[in-house]
Design a protein around this motif. Sequence first.
Motif, PDB file in Angstrom:
ATOM      1  N   VAL A 106       0.810  -1.221   0.000  1.00 44.30           N
ATOM      2  CA  VAL A 106       0.000   0.000   0.000  1.00 44.30           C
ATOM      3  C   VAL A 106       0.843   1.270   0.000  1.00 44.30           C
ATOM      4  CG1 VAL A 106      -1.926  -1.134   1.174  1.00 44.30           C
ATOM      5  CG2 VAL A 106      -0.202   0.099   2.523  1.00 44.30           C
ATOM      6  N   SER A 107       2.119   1.161   0.327  1.00 42.73           N
ATOM      7  CA  SER A 107       2.967   2.359   0.332  1.00 42.73           C
ATOM      8  C   SER A 107       3.320   2.815  -1.079  1.00 42.73           C
ATOM      9  CB  SER A 107       4.250   2.103   1.126  1.00 42.73           C
ATOM     10  OG  SER A 107       5.080   1.160   0.479  1.00 42.73           O
ATOM     11  N   LYS A 108       2.987   2.003  -2.078  1.00 42.82           N
ATOM     12  CA  LYS A 108       3.267   2.346  -3.477  1.00 42.82           C
ATOM     13  C   LYS A 108       1.962   2.724  -4.176  1.00 42.82           C
ATOM     14  CE  LYS A 108       7.210  -0.814  -3.580  1.00 42.82           C
ATOM     15  NZ  LYS A 108       7.817  -2.005  -4.208  1.00 42.82           N
ATOM     16  N   PRO A 109       1.834   3.974  -4.628  1.00 38.57           N
ATOM     17  CA  PRO A 109       0.556   4.411  -5.220  1.00 38.57           C
ATOM     18  C   PRO A 109       0.123   3.581  -6.418  1.00 38.57           C
ATOM     19  CG  PRO A 109       2.318   6.039  -5.577  1.00 38.57           C
ATOM     20  CD  PRO A 109       2.828   5.053  -4.589  1.00 38.57           C
ATOM     21  N   GLU A 110       1.096   3.111  -7.227  1.00 40.32           N
ATOM     22  CA  GLU A 110       0.716   2.314  -8.392  1.00 40.32           C
ATOM     23  C   GLU A 110       0.101   0.982  -7.962  1.00 40.32           C
ATOM     24  OE1 GLU A 110       5.162   1.618  -7.657  1.00 40.32           O
ATOM     25  OE2 GLU A 110       3.721   3.283  -7.587  1.00 40.32           O
ATOM     26  N   HIS A 111       0.563   0.435  -6.827  1.00 39.03           N
ATOM     27  CA  HIS A 111      -0.029  -0.802  -6.309  1.00 39.03           C
ATOM     28  C   HIS A 111      -1.465  -0.550  -5.841  1.00 39.03           C
ATOM     29  CE1 HIS A 111       3.736  -3.460  -5.437  1.00 39.03           C
ATOM     30  NE2 HIS A 111       3.903  -2.730  -6.535  1.00 39.03           N
ATOM     31  N   CYS A 112      -1.685   0.609  -5.217  1.00 36.79           N
ATOM     32  CA  CYS A 112      -3.033   0.934  -4.720  1.00 36.79           C
ATOM     33  C   CYS A 112      -4.020   1.076  -5.871  1.00 36.79           C
ATOM     34  CB  CYS A 112      -2.985   2.214  -3.892  1.00 36.79           C
ATOM     35  SG  CYS A 112      -2.028   2.062  -2.369  1.00 36.79           S
ATOM     36  N   LYS A 113      -3.592   1.734  -6.921  1.00 39.08           N
ATOM     37  CA  LYS A 113      -4.473   1.860  -8.098  1.00 39.08           C
ATOM     38  C   LYS A 113      -4.767   0.486  -8.686  1.00 39.08           C
ATOM     39  CE  LYS A 113      -5.055   4.339 -12.454  1.00 39.08           C
ATOM     40  NZ  LYS A 113      -5.723   3.212 -13.117  1.00 39.08           N
ATOM     41  N   THR A 114      -3.749  -0.357  -8.708  1.00 32.89           N
ATOM     42  CA  THR A 114      -3.917  -1.691  -9.289  1.00 32.89           C
ATOM     43  C   THR A 114      -4.893  -2.534  -8.479  1.00 32.89           C
ATOM     44  OG1 THR A 114      -1.695  -1.679 -10.259  1.00 32.89           O
ATOM     45  CG2 THR A 114      -2.724  -3.827  -9.893  1.00 32.89           C
ATOM     46  N   PHE A 115      -4.752  -2.552  -7.146  1.00 35.43           N
ATOM     47  CA  PHE A 115      -5.644  -3.442  -6.386  1.00 35.43           C
ATOM     48  C   PHE A 115      -7.084  -2.935  -6.373  1.00 35.43           C
ATOM     49  CE2 PHE A 115      -3.746  -1.357  -2.406  1.00 35.43           C
ATOM     50  CZ  PHE A 115      -4.910  -0.726  -1.955  1.00 35.43           C
ATOM     51  N   HIS A 166      -8.166   7.469  -2.356  1.00 35.20           N
ATOM     52  CA  HIS A 166      -8.211   8.284  -3.575  1.00 35.20           C
ATOM     53  C   HIS A 166      -8.734   7.479  -4.766  1.00 35.20           C
ATOM     54  CE1 HIS A 166      -7.030  11.195  -6.622  1.00 35.20           C
ATOM     55  NE2 HIS A 166      -6.321  10.257  -7.232  1.00 35.20           N
ATOM     56  N   PHE A 167      -8.203   6.280  -4.936  1.00 31.52           N
ATOM     57  CA  PHE A 167      -8.598   5.473  -6.094  1.00 31.52           C
ATOM     58  C   PHE A 167      -9.947   4.791  -5.893  1.00 31.52           C
ATOM     59  CE2 PHE A 167      -3.849   5.412  -6.409  1.00 31.52           C
ATOM     60  CZ  PHE A 167      -3.760   6.165  -7.579  1.00 31.52           C
ATOM     61  N   ALA A 168     -10.340   4.551  -4.642  1.00 32.70           N
ATOM     62  CA  ALA A 168     -11.596   3.850  -4.379  1.00 32.70           C
ATOM     63  C   ALA A 168     -12.799   4.784  -4.327  1.00 32.70           C
ATOM     64  CB  ALA A 168     -11.499   3.078  -3.068  1.00 32.70           C
ATOM     65  N   ALA A 169     -12.582   6.057  -4.013  1.00 32.84           N
ATOM     66  CA  ALA A 169     -13.697   6.986  -3.782  1.00 32.84           C
ATOM     67  C   ALA A 169     -14.715   7.034  -4.921  1.00 32.84           C
ATOM     68  CB  ALA A 169     -13.157   8.383  -3.482  1.00 32.84           C
ATOM     69  N   PRO A 170     -14.306   7.138  -6.199  1.00 33.65           N
ATOM     70  CA  PRO A 170     -15.314   7.188  -7.271  1.00 33.65           C
ATOM     71  C   PRO A 170     -16.209   5.953  -7.306  1.00 33.65           C
ATOM     72  CG  PRO A 170     -13.153   7.842  -8.093  1.00 33.65           C
ATOM     73  CD  PRO A 170     -12.935   7.269  -6.732  1.00 33.65           C
ATOM     74  N   HIS A 171     -15.646   4.800  -7.015  1.00 35.36           N
ATOM     75  CA  HIS A 171     -16.430   3.556  -7.034  1.00 35.36           C
ATOM     76  C   HIS A 171     -17.340   3.464  -5.804  1.00 35.36           C
ATOM     77  CE1 HIS A 171     -13.813   2.338 -10.302  1.00 35.36           C
ATOM     78  NE2 HIS A 171     -12.752   2.571  -9.532  1.00 35.36           N
ATOM     79  N   LEU A 172     -16.854   3.910  -4.664  1.00 41.12           N
ATOM     80  CA  LEU A 172     -17.675   3.900  -3.456  1.00 41.12           C
ATOM     81  C   LEU A 172     -18.838   4.870  -3.582  1.00 41.12           C
ATOM     82  CD1 LEU A 172     -14.798   3.863  -0.794  1.00 41.12           C
ATOM     83  CD2 LEU A 172     -16.352   1.973  -1.303  1.00 41.12           C
ATOM     84  N   ARG A 173     -18.603   5.997  -4.216  1.00 41.82           N
ATOM     85  CA  ARG A 173     -19.664   6.998  -4.369  1.00 41.82           C
ATOM     86  C   ARG A 173     -20.841   6.437  -5.165  1.00 41.82           C
ATOM     87  NH1 ARG A 173     -19.499  12.435  -3.630  1.00 41.82           N
ATOM     88  NH2 ARG A 173     -17.219  12.414  -3.481  1.00 41.82           N
ATOM     89  N   LYS A 174     -20.550   5.606  -6.151  1.00 48.55           N
ATOM     90  CA  LYS A 174     -21.611   5.037  -6.993  1.00 48.55           C
ATOM     91  C   LYS A 174     -22.589   4.209  -6.168  1.00 48.55           C
ATOM     92  CE  LYS A 174     -18.792   4.721 -11.206  1.00 48.55           C
ATOM     93  NZ  LYS A 174     -18.135   3.789 -12.168  1.00 48.55           N
ATOM     94  N   ASN A 175     -22.084   3.511  -5.158  1.00 49.38           N
ATOM     95  CA  ASN A 175     -22.924   2.620  -4.346  1.00 49.38           C
ATOM     96  C   ASN A 175     -23.220   3.182  -2.970  1.00 49.38           C
ATOM     97  OD1 ASN A 175     -22.802   0.843  -6.449  1.00 49.38           O
ATOM     98  ND2 ASN A 175     -21.506  -0.661  -5.436  1.00 49.38           N
ATOM     99  N   ARG A 176     -22.877   4.469  -2.753  1.00 51.00           N
ATOM    100  CA  ARG A 176     -23.004   5.060  -1.420  1.00 51.00           C
ATOM    101  C   ARG A 176     -22.336   4.134  -0.395  1.00 51.00           C
ATOM    102  NH1 ARG A 176     -26.608   9.323  -1.489  1.00 51.00           N
ATOM    103  NH2 ARG A 176     -26.880   9.242   0.782  1.00 51.00           N
ATOM    104  N   GLY A 177     -21.086   3.794  -0.711  1.00 48.74           N
ATOM    105  CA  GLY A 177     -20.345   2.857   0.102  1.00 48.74           C
ATOM    106  C   GLY A 177     -19.725   3.486   1.331  1.00 48.74           C
ATOM    107  N   LYS A 178     -18.782   2.755   1.915  1.00 49.68           N
ATOM    108  CA  LYS A 178     -18.189   3.193   3.179  1.00 49.68           C
ATOM    109  C   LYS A 178     -16.682   2.976   3.171  1.00 49.68           C
ATOM    110  CE  LYS A 178     -22.275   2.162   6.007  1.00 49.68           C
ATOM    111  NZ  LYS A 178     -22.853   1.274   7.036  1.00 49.68           N
TER     112      LYS A 178
END
Length: 310
Positions: A106-115, A166-178
């Motif tokens: 998780v300390s690598k931003p490219e890994h976070c975007k990938t997962f 940062h990378f998850a927020a757009p997807h969470l917003r679609k489902n009103r996630g947490k």
Amino acid sequence: MDFIHQFLSIIFPLLTTLLLLFFLPPYLLFKLLSYILRSFRPENVAGKVVLITGASSGIGEHLAYEYARKGARLALVARREDRLTEVADKARRLGSPDVLIIPADVSKPEHCKTFVDQAVNYFGCLDHLVSNAAVIRLSMFEDVTQISDFGGVMSTNFWGSVYGAHFAAPHLRKNRGKIIAIASIAGFMPFPKHCFYSAAKAALISFYEALRVEFGSDIGVTIVIPGLIYTDMVLQQSYSSEIQLDFLPGQSAEGCAKAIVRGACRGDTYLTEPAWYRTFWLLKMLCPELLDSFCRLVLIGKPRSAKKTS
């Protein structure tokens, strides 16, 4: 301008105190009723997609098991693929209909975007992001020879969570996630030998408090403040030899994980576990000097004597 500030410094505390006397009782009653209502109507996560970082051990591992018992589909992230495989197998046996493992740092931003991308591409959506990955390194500040050696503590504990959000927020917003952010009691308590870890966790708390305001009702944010939890990280010899733990009763990672999932499904904004650790918030606000002395004497013993110089 100085006169205005002097005037407000006298009047504003008085007005705030009076307001609290009238406002606090009904507000506390409202919070109690809201808690009861949410407890009877928790979110059903069966079939929902939950991404957990730091899922190979400790709290993250048991969070995977607890979500699995509730029928959630899981994306498990950690650096150790062999341990992730073991956790995934057990999660399936406990009831998860589908588990995806993603080795990543998780300390690598490219890994976070990938997962995040892999989880969304595989499951089609994302409902919960559990930001749990953490590392710890202990030292008295004056004993540190290279500050840069502690860069990984901030990179994993703070930035690793920021990248994922940062990378998850757009997807969470679609489902009103947490988002469930696992911080630490060290984020506000002055734990000795934890200065870099504490700084990262304090930054994490402030970050998600601001994010909660920005997201509004689109994405729920639960900030978890665990106390002493008996994880592999805490039970290792290098930790227990540095910190006196006898005076602080801890909790099992399994019990903590159960409380976290319940709190997340209730929609709690904050969750302190074990709950009695919330008392330290009051001590921090009302008598910080007492808390400072308690942490020093209880956790590291007698103050170190000053070094003599010839």
